[in-house]
Design an enzyme around this catalytic site. Structure first.
Site, mmCIF file in Angstrom:
data_model
loop_
_atom_site.group_PDB
_atom_site.id
_atom_site.type_symbol
_atom_site.label_atom_id
_atom_site.label_comp_id
_atom_site.label_asym_id
_atom_site.label_seq_id
_atom_site.Cartn_x
_atom_site.Cartn_y
_atom_site.Cartn_z
ATOM 1 N N ALA A 185 45.865 43.573 37.924
ATOM 2 C CA ALA A 185 44.420 43.576 38.173
ATOM 3 C C ALA A 185 43.780 44.888 37.753
ATOM 4 O O ALA A 185 42.942 45.457 38.449
ATOM 5 C CB ALA A 185 44.145 43.302 39.651
ATOM 6 N N CYS A 186 44.162 45.361 36.590
ATOM 7 C CA CYS A 186 43.728 46.656 36.077
ATOM 8 C C CYS A 186 42.881 46.440 34.825
ATOM 9 O O CYS A 186 43.054 45.446 34.119
ATOM 10 C CB CYS A 186 44.980 47.485 35.745
ATOM 11 S SG CYS A 186 44.680 49.085 34.976
ATOM 12 N N GLY A 187 42.001 47.371 34.540
ATOM 13 C CA GLY A 187 41.242 47.298 33.303
ATOM 14 C C GLY A 187 42.138 47.314 32.070
ATOM 15 O O GLY A 187 41.751 46.821 31.009
#
Length: 158
Positions: A35-37
């Site tokens: 769930a990271c950029g």
């Protein structure tokens, strides 16, 4: 002195996996998060793994929840996310810490071999360590380094 191949890590299935099984390969070892950029980098990591794997290359992914709580899932959720969203075929390991007192010994080793902007500490998800066929850590790349930009550097080691 210990080398990359002297470590063992748990697979997502919870089995001990000796890194010795990758001996003689060029490796790109990354701490990952769902769930990271930077999560879309999974595409580039998988593309490298597919393109260069037959020549003795492997990506090794190590999920980590130390940066913004961006890997909250358990092993099954991580595996399902990687398979359904990115069709990951490279080895993924159990969630670990990469900084601090509970850091996995492999990441203590990697960060002692190659410092980054913050010294030993890993700054964020998708920090990448490039390891040559002899097990030597030859480069450390920041999370902003796109996997596809590493193609020539990896290819030169093959």
């Amino acid at each position: 002195m210990a080398g990359v191949y002297d470590f063992t890590a748990k697979s997502l299935a919870g089995e001990d996996m000796a890194l010795k099984r990758f001996e003689g390969q060029v490796l790109l070892i990354a701490n990952t998060a769902s769930a990271c950029g930077f999560t879309p980098q999974y595409r580039g990591l998988e593309a490298l793994h597919q393109a260069l794997g037959p020549r003795g290359f492997s990506v090794l992914g190590f999920p980590c929840n130390q940066f913004g709580g961006q890997e909250p899932g358990d092993a099954k959720q991580i595996e399902e996310f990687c398979a359904s969203n990115y069709a990951i075929t490279f080895p993924m390991f159990a969630k670990i810490d990469v900084n601090g007192n509970n850091a996995h010994p492999l990441f203590n080793y990697l960060t002692n071999q190659k410092y980054g902007l913050l010294g030993r500490s890993i700054k964020w998800n998708f920090t990448k360590f490039l390891v040559d066929r002899s097990g030597k850590v030859v480069a450390r790349h920041a999370p902003t380094a796109k996997p596809e930009a590493l193609f020539r550097e990896i290819e030169a080691l093959l």
